[in-house]
Design a protein around this motif. Structure first.
Motif, mmCIF file in Angstrom:
data_model
loop_
_atom_site.group_PDB
_atom_site.id
_atom_site.type_symbol
_atom_site.label_atom_id
_atom_site.label_comp_id
_atom_site.label_asym_id
_atom_site.label_seq_id
_atom_site.Cartn_x
_atom_site.Cartn_y
_atom_site.Cartn_z
ATOM 1 N N PHE A 1 0.829 -1.197 0.000
ATOM 2 C CA PHE A 1 0.000 0.000 0.000
ATOM 3 C C PHE A 1 0.867 1.252 0.000
ATOM 4 C CE2 PHE A 1 -2.477 -3.318 2.128
ATOM 5 C CZ PHE A 1 -3.638 -3.301 1.363
ATOM 6 N N PHE A 2 0.687 2.081 -1.029
ATOM 7 C CA PHE A 2 1.300 3.405 -1.051
ATOM 8 C C PHE A 2 0.269 4.392 -0.542
ATOM 9 C CE2 PHE A 2 1.868 7.452 -3.468
ATOM 10 C CZ PHE A 2 2.972 7.902 -2.741
ATOM 11 N N LEU A 3 0.550 5.021 0.603
ATOM 12 C CA LEU A 3 -0.370 5.972 1.215
ATOM 13 C C LEU A 3 -0.111 7.346 0.612
ATOM 14 C CD1 LEU A 3 -0.106 4.725 4.915
ATOM 15 C CD2 LEU A 3 -1.529 3.850 3.027
ATOM 16 N N HIS A 4 -1.038 7.774 -0.219
ATOM 17 C CA HIS A 4 -0.861 8.946 -1.089
ATOM 18 C C HIS A 4 -1.492 10.176 -0.456
ATOM 19 C CE1 HIS A 4 -0.366 11.339 -4.579
ATOM 20 N NE2 HIS A 4 -1.530 11.100 -5.161
ATOM 21 N N ILE A 5 -0.668 11.151 -0.058
ATOM 22 C CA ILE A 5 -1.171 12.417 0.465
ATOM 23 C C ILE A 5 -0.623 13.567 -0.381
ATOM 24 C CG2 ILE A 5 -1.445 11.605 2.836
ATOM 25 C CD1 ILE A 5 1.162 13.110 3.519
ATOM 26 N N SER A 6 -1.282 14.699 -0.280
ATOM 27 C CA SER A 6 -0.819 15.889 -0.991
ATOM 28 C C SER A 6 0.235 16.612 -0.162
ATOM 29 C CB SER A 6 -1.989 16.830 -1.268
ATOM 30 O OG SER A 6 -2.498 17.352 -0.037
ATOM 31 N N LYS A 7 0.980 17.474 -0.822
ATOM 32 C CA LYS A 7 2.004 18.259 -0.133
ATOM 33 C C LYS A 7 1.351 19.198 0.885
ATOM 34 C CE LYS A 7 6.390 20.566 -1.219
ATOM 35 N NZ LYS A 7 7.219 21.163 -2.289
ATOM 36 N N GLU A 8 0.174 19.706 0.560
ATOM 37 C CA GLU A 8 -0.539 20.598 1.467
ATOM 38 C C GLU A 8 -1.021 19.841 2.707
ATOM 39 O OE1 GLU A 8 -0.342 22.067 -2.529
ATOM 40 O OE2 GLU A 8 -1.247 20.204 -1.778
ATOM 41 N N GLU A 9 -1.498 18.618 2.499
ATOM 42 C CA GLU A 9 -1.957 17.810 3.627
ATOM 43 C C GLU A 9 -0.797 17.449 4.547
ATOM 44 O OE1 GLU A 9 -4.306 15.583 6.257
ATOM 45 O OE2 GLU A 9 -4.831 17.125 4.777
ATOM 46 N N GLN A 10 0.353 17.165 3.960
ATOM 47 C CA GLN A 10 1.518 16.862 4.791
ATOM 48 C C GLN A 10 1.845 18.042 5.698
ATOM 49 O OE1 GLN A 10 5.639 17.091 3.404
ATOM 50 N NE2 GLN A 10 5.869 14.898 3.855
ATOM 51 N N LEU A 11 1.834 19.253 5.136
ATOM 52 C CA LEU A 11 2.158 20.436 5.925
ATOM 53 C C LEU A 11 1.124 20.653 7.027
ATOM 54 C CD1 LEU A 11 4.282 22.672 6.099
ATOM 55 C CD2 LEU A 11 2.798 24.082 4.651
ATOM 56 N N ALA A 12 -0.140 20.380 6.727
ATOM 57 C CA ALA A 12 -1.192 20.523 7.739
ATOM 58 C C ALA A 12 -0.967 19.539 8.886
ATOM 59 C CB ALA A 12 -2.565 20.293 7.103
ATOM 60 N N ARG A 13 -0.493 18.351 8.573
ATOM 61 C CA ARG A 13 -0.224 17.366 9.623
ATOM 62 C C ARG A 13 1.006 17.748 10.429
ATOM 63 N NH1 ARG A 13 -1.882 11.577 6.665
ATOM 64 N NH2 ARG A 13 -3.976 12.294 6.076
ATOM 65 N N PHE A 14 1.985 18.342 9.772
ATOM 66 C CA PHE A 14 3.151 18.848 10.502
ATOM 67 C C PHE A 14 2.713 19.922 11.508
ATOM 68 C CE2 PHE A 14 6.607 17.872 7.065
ATOM 69 C CZ PHE A 14 6.537 16.533 7.402
ATOM 70 N N GLU A 15 1.757 20.759 11.095
ATOM 71 C CA GLU A 15 1.264 21.813 11.986
ATOM 72 C C GLU A 15 0.592 21.207 13.218
ATOM 73 O OE1 GLU A 15 -1.560 25.816 11.841
ATOM 74 O OE2 GLU A 15 -1.831 24.222 10.344
ATOM 75 N N LYS A 16 -0.201 20.153 13.001
ATOM 76 C CA LYS A 16 -0.870 19.492 14.122
ATOM 77 C C LYS A 16 0.146 18.903 15.093
ATOM 78 C CE LYS A 16 -5.214 18.360 11.782
ATOM 79 N NZ LYS A 16 -6.102 17.267 11.294
ATOM 80 N N ARG A 17 1.245 18.385 14.556
ATOM 81 C CA ARG A 17 2.283 17.834 15.426
ATOM 82 C C ARG A 17 2.884 18.928 16.300
ATOM 83 N NH1 ARG A 17 5.754 13.700 11.471
ATOM 84 N NH2 ARG A 17 4.065 12.193 11.139
ATOM 85 N N LEU A 18 3.064 20.102 15.723
ATOM 86 C CA LEU A 18 3.629 21.207 16.487
ATOM 87 C C LEU A 18 2.687 21.658 17.596
ATOM 88 C CD1 LEU A 18 5.242 23.465 13.722
ATOM 89 C CD2 LEU A 18 6.444 22.374 15.621
ATOM 90 N N ASP A 19 1.385 21.645 17.313
ATOM 91 C CA ASP A 19 0.399 22.185 18.243
ATOM 92 C C ASP A 19 -0.094 21.173 19.271
ATOM 93 O OD1 ASP A 19 0.610 24.560 16.883
ATOM 94 O OD2 ASP A 19 -1.157 24.202 15.622
#
Length: 287
Positions: free
Chosen positions: A170-188
């Motif tokens: 399984f290749f879990l396909h996300i967008s570059k924008e979604e990745q950045l949004a998840r990085f933000e959640k990790r920070l917060d």
């Protein structure tokens, strides 16, 4: 019900481009709430079939999870396999190779972790790191990593044919924008900050290089015996639904049966009733 196995599989010999696949696709469902009953039913049936897989001891199942940072590999393991018995299901992680591993061929560290008959193994990252990270960062020359696709195909064919292993990748396909949004959640979120890595934002600079590397992986190593599936993963709940449905369908196709008893049931039944009678007799004597 949509058949995600057919819709999302990379057919052998394909020449796919990831830009043609929408990471935000979510099928017929509009929300996690809508998809939840179907997902829960899949997980329950997977649990039942894993018990049968373990009992029959003729088949095995290898799940390979790959994706860019924050694609949801850990989440997929946590949610999709939550119902499986740890006695017959383990997860193996393949991160930066050790000095000893680097002294061997790149598959040396992987082979001991493939599933034995009756078991399920999940590769959270895998041998594909050696044609992804190794390629993007120039850890080995092209003349080395370019040969690894055929070596991987041979390795997976060996597992599938010699040990009756079903391999699902399984290749879990996300967008570059979604990745950045998840990085933000990790920070917060203090509960997610442990996941933050120094390399998170450095690796984003290689997004296009990783995309090309993943496309070559999908095109060169999706085979009849070890297919790749491109899982739209911007919606975590859809990712879990699609992966669980595909695994469930493949486990059902194994056509497994419980093994016949190896004892004389009539004799065992006689011994059981004798033990019951003796227990009753002992209780009467004590009363």
């Amino acid at each position: 019900m949509p058949n995600y196995g057919k819709k999302l599989v990379v057919k052998p010999g394909s020449k796919i481009r990831l830009k043609h696949f929408d990471p935000g696709y979510h099928g017929k469902h509009k929300s996690r709430k809508s998809a939840l009953p179907e997902f829960q039913e899949n997980v329950q049936k997977m649990d039942e079939l894993q018990y049968l897989l373990y009992a029959e001891n003729k088949h095995s199942l290898l799940i390979v999870l790959q994706g860019l940072d924050a694609a949801g590999k850990d989440g997929t393991v946590r949610h999709v396999f939550t119902g499986m018995n740890p006695e017959g299901c383990i997860c193996a992680n393949f991160k930066q190779p050790t000095k000893e591993e680097l002294a061997h061929d790149f598959l040396w560290r992987v082979h001991p972790h493939v599933p034995a008959k009756g078991s399920v193994v999940i590769f959270n990252r895998s041998h594909y790191e050696d044609v992804l990270v190794a390629r993007v960062h120039g850890l080995v020359p092209e003349k080395v990593w370019s040969k690894r696709y055929d070596q991987i195909n041979d390795f997976e064919k060996l597992i599938a044919t010699e040990n009756n292993t079903t391999i699902l990748k399984f290749f879990l396909h996300i967008s570059k924008e979604e990745q950045l949004a998840r990085f933000e959640k990790r920070l917060d979120d203090p509960n997610r900050q442990w996941k933050i890595s120094d390399s998170d934002y450095k690796e984003r600079n290689y997004w296009d290089d990783y995309t090309k590397a993943f496309e070559d992986v999908l095109n060169k190593t999706s085979t009849e015996h070890a297919p790749w599936f491109i899982i739209p993963s911007n919606h975590k709940w859809f990712r879990d639904l699609a992966v669980s449905q595909i695994i469930l369908q493949q486990m059902q196709d194994m056509d497994m049966e419980f093994p016949k008893p190896t004892v004389n049931l009539a004799e065992i039944r006689r011994e059981y009733h004798q033990a019951v009678d003796e227990e009753k007799s002992d209780r009467r004597k004590k009363s």
